[in-house]
Structures are given as C-alpha cells and as structure tokens.
Design a protein around this motif. Sequence first.
Motif, PDB file in Angstrom:
ATOM      1  N   GLU A 159       1.697  -6.779  13.715  1.00  0.00           N
ATOM      2  CA  GLU A 159       0.834  -5.597  13.733  1.00  0.00           C
ATOM      3  C   GLU A 159       0.824  -4.870  12.393  1.00  0.00           C
ATOM      4  O   GLU A 159      -0.197  -4.282  12.001  1.00  0.00           O
ATOM      5  N   GLY A 160       1.950  -4.899  11.686  1.00  0.00           N
ATOM      6  CA  GLY A 160       1.977  -4.280  10.364  1.00  0.00           C
ATOM      7  C   GLY A 160       1.037  -4.979   9.395  1.00  0.00           C
ATOM      8  O   GLY A 160       0.330  -4.319   8.615  1.00  0.00           O
ATOM      9  N   GLN A 161       1.024  -6.310   9.427  1.00  0.00           N
ATOM     10  CA  GLN A 161       0.126  -7.066   8.558  1.00  0.00           C
ATOM     11  C   GLN A 161      -1.335  -6.838   8.938  1.00  0.00           C
ATOM     12  O   GLN A 161      -2.204  -6.730   8.066  1.00  0.00           O
ATOM     13  N   VAL A 162      -1.607  -6.760  10.228  1.00  0.00           N
ATOM     14  CA  VAL A 162      -2.971  -6.515  10.684  1.00  0.00           C
ATOM     15  C   VAL A 162      -3.433  -5.130  10.250  1.00  0.00           C
ATOM     16  O   VAL A 162      -4.559  -4.950   9.764  1.00  0.00           O
ATOM     17  N   GLU A 163      -2.565  -4.130  10.404  1.00  0.00           N
ATOM     18  CA  GLU A 163      -2.918  -2.779   9.991  1.00  0.00           C
ATOM     19  C   GLU A 163      -3.163  -2.711   8.487  1.00  0.00           C
ATOM     20  O   GLU A 163      -4.110  -2.053   8.030  1.00  0.00           O
ATOM     21  N   GLN A 164      -2.350  -3.398   7.709  1.00  0.00           N
ATOM     22  CA  GLN A 164      -2.552  -3.434   6.259  1.00  0.00           C
ATOM     23  C   GLN A 164      -3.891  -4.079   5.921  1.00  0.00           C
ATOM     24  O   GLN A 164      -4.603  -3.638   5.009  1.00  0.00           O
ATOM     25  N   PHE A 165      -4.243  -5.127   6.657  1.00  0.00           N
ATOM     26  CA  PHE A 165      -5.533  -5.791   6.445  1.00  0.00           C
ATOM     27  C   PHE A 165      -6.676  -4.805   6.675  1.00  0.00           C
ATOM     28  O   PHE A 165      -7.603  -4.702   5.862  1.00  0.00           O
ATOM     29  N   PHE A 166      -6.622  -4.070   7.777  1.00  0.00           N
ATOM     30  CA  PHE A 166      -7.702  -3.137   8.087  1.00  0.00           C
ATOM     31  C   PHE A 166      -7.810  -2.037   7.035  1.00  0.00           C
ATOM     32  O   PHE A 166      -8.911  -1.536   6.759  1.00  0.00           O
ATOM     33  N   GLU A 167      -6.705  -1.655   6.461  1.00  0.00           N
ATOM     34  CA  GLU A 167      -6.741  -0.646   5.404  1.00  0.00           C
ATOM     35  C   GLU A 167      -7.314  -1.217   4.108  1.00  0.00           C
ATOM     36  O   GLU A 167      -7.993  -0.517   3.357  1.00  0.00           O
ATOM     37  N   ASP A 168      -7.036  -2.503   3.862  1.00  0.00           N
ATOM     38  CA  ASP A 168      -7.415  -3.104   2.582  1.00  0.00           C
ATOM     39  C   ASP A 168      -8.833  -3.652   2.556  1.00  0.00           C
ATOM     40  O   ASP A 168      -9.509  -3.608   1.529  1.00  0.00           O
ATOM     41  N   VAL A 169      -9.299  -4.230   3.679  1.00  0.00           N
ATOM     42  CA  VAL A 169     -10.541  -5.000   3.629  1.00  0.00           C
ATOM     43  C   VAL A 169     -11.764  -4.165   3.255  1.00  0.00           C
ATOM     44  O   VAL A 169     -12.624  -4.650   2.505  1.00  0.00           O
ATOM     45  N   PRO A 170     -11.896  -2.908   3.690  1.00  0.00           N
ATOM     46  CA  PRO A 170     -13.082  -2.166   3.238  1.00  0.00           C
ATOM     47  C   PRO A 170     -13.132  -2.006   1.720  1.00  0.00           C
ATOM     48  O   PRO A 170     -14.197  -2.171   1.102  1.00  0.00           O
ATOM     49  N   GLU A 171     -11.988  -1.694   1.111  1.00  0.00           N
ATOM     50  CA  GLU A 171     -11.985  -1.546  -0.340  1.00  0.00           C
ATOM     51  C   GLU A 171     -12.161  -2.885  -1.045  1.00  0.00           C
ATOM     52  O   GLU A 171     -12.819  -2.969  -2.091  1.00  0.00           O
ATOM     53  N   PHE A 172     -11.596  -3.951  -0.476  1.00  0.00           N
ATOM     54  CA  PHE A 172     -11.787  -5.287  -1.044  1.00  0.00           C
ATOM     55  C   PHE A 172     -13.271  -5.629  -1.087  1.00  0.00           C
ATOM     56  O   PHE A 172     -13.794  -6.116  -2.097  1.00  0.00           O
ATOM     57  N   GLU A 173     -13.973  -5.364   0.006  1.00  0.00           N
ATOM     58  CA  GLU A 173     -15.392  -5.700   0.052  1.00  0.00           C
ATOM     59  C   GLU A 173     -16.216  -4.771  -0.830  1.00  0.00           C
ATOM     60  O   GLU A 173     -17.218  -5.187  -1.426  1.00  0.00           O
TER      61      GLU A 173
END
Length: 303
Positions: A159-173
Amino acid sequence: MQDSPGSLSWLEAELADAFDEDLEMEISDPELSLALRRIYKSNHAPTLERRHYFEALLPLQSELIKLQDWVASTGQKVVVVFEGRDAAGKGGVIKRITQRLNPRVCRVVALPKPTDRERTQWYFQRYVPHLPAAGEIVLFDRSWYNRAGVERVMGFANEGQVEQFFEDVPEFERMLVRSGIILIKYWFSITDEEQQMRFLMRIHDPMKQWKLSPMDLQSRVRWEDYTRAKEEMFARTNIPEAPWYIVEGNDKKRARLDCIHHLLDHIPYQTVTQDKIELPDRVFDPDYERQTLPSELYVPKRY
C-alpha cells in the motif's frame, strides 16, 4: 492517361489480396462447441456487418497514415496508453492502428514483468527509455498503471508503494506533457459476462490459448478488487493535462472504430504535402549475365 484493362486487373488483384489480408485478421475459427457458440451469440448484441466495418476502418487507417506523416515531418512526440481488463480488446485496436503504419515511426511497447534490478529502481524508470523521440508514436500496451491495477490487486506492490505511485503519477504525466509529448490514455471496459465468454473462447481455441496467463485467470476471481482499484485510479489520475477516456469494448468492431476515430480527433494533425513519386527506369547492363543459383538455396514449393 487512362490505365489499360490489364493494369486495372493487376491493381484489382492487388487490392483484393490486401482485403484478404485484412479479412484474415478478422476471421476466428476457434474449436468451440456448438453449444458455446450459441450461448455467445445469444448473449452478444449484434455487431457491425463485416462490409460496413471495413468501409469505416479503411478510411480511418488512411487518416492514421496522414497522422504518421505529420508526426514524422513536424517532429511531434505522441504517447497513447492502453489499459483495461484482460480480454477487453486493447490488442485488437493496437493491431488495427499499426497495421498500415511505418514501424520506424509507430511502435508498440508491451513490457514483461520487471527484473530483480528493475524492482529496485525508481518505478517509472523502466518506462522512460521507451518514450518517443521527435517524430515518433509510442503505443503502450499496458503501462506504468500496472502499479494501480495488477500489482496492487495481486499483492506485488504494498500500500505504501501504491500510495507513492498515486502521488507521483500526476506530476510524472505533467512533466511528459510539458516536454512536448501528446499523451492520451484509454481504458477499455467490458462487462463481467463478456470477459467470461472471451476467456472461454480462448480456453477452447488452441490459437488463442497463449493469451491466457495465470494472472488473467486470477483477474476473474478478483473482478471486484480490480473494479475498486480502477475506480480509485480514475479518481486520482484523471488530470486535465492527461484525462482518461473510456472505450466501451463489448462490441470489438465498434470499439476499434470508436477508439481510432477519437484518437484522430484529439491530435491536431494536418495533411503533409508529399513529393510526387515517380518510378525511375531500370538500368540494364547488356554485358551482365545472371548466375544460376544452387537449387538447395530455394525454399521448397509446397503450396
């Protein structure tokens, strides 16, 4: 200058051959029981007639060539993400998009599971090398959204990795878009019943069994888990710079046409003027004698 009857016959034969090639891609002859065929037809809404389907598909593919020429000549960079449930039709639309395009301009990225080394990297790192350079179109057959879907549901990411993904992906895109990339994201949606029927067809068709993996079968068991994961993914990654577009995929033919039409509508391509092509005369050397090659070099004629 008018074409001679002979040249027209030759051209018609070539066009017929091309049509047969298209038809071959559409024909499916799975070794299903007659009962399974009847069940599928009775539960499936009528689809487009083959003739109407091709009448719509071929002009769209012609426009895709114009898009390709525009991307190559102007140095544009295009990324199209294809996500969705297993057997939802992602591969089918990707095939129809790339069918007539230059693979040097338009390529498909379908990454295998990450290696041990890749698992220790920044999550997006394995995807970055596949992003387009100027004049390229890249179609991701599944993408970094694996983390929000299969990796989360199957427990490959905590869940920590998933939460980090959700935080990162908008800025990545947003970074991708700021860099000049045209980013379009599609989710292919099918019903529970339709996926079940497509899985059964794959199970009973030896030519399609390779499409089934243990993960695919688990996706049936965890249908609701995938639904919840999809809903959160939409809620947290549907950003103005890179919104999601849902393709209703129960009807494969209509889904392909709708998706290609939508893609063309959302890229501001223009027709590129091409230089006139003229076939040069062949140069003949009267002193050259063609050598006779050994018969063992030739592929045997069996058909």
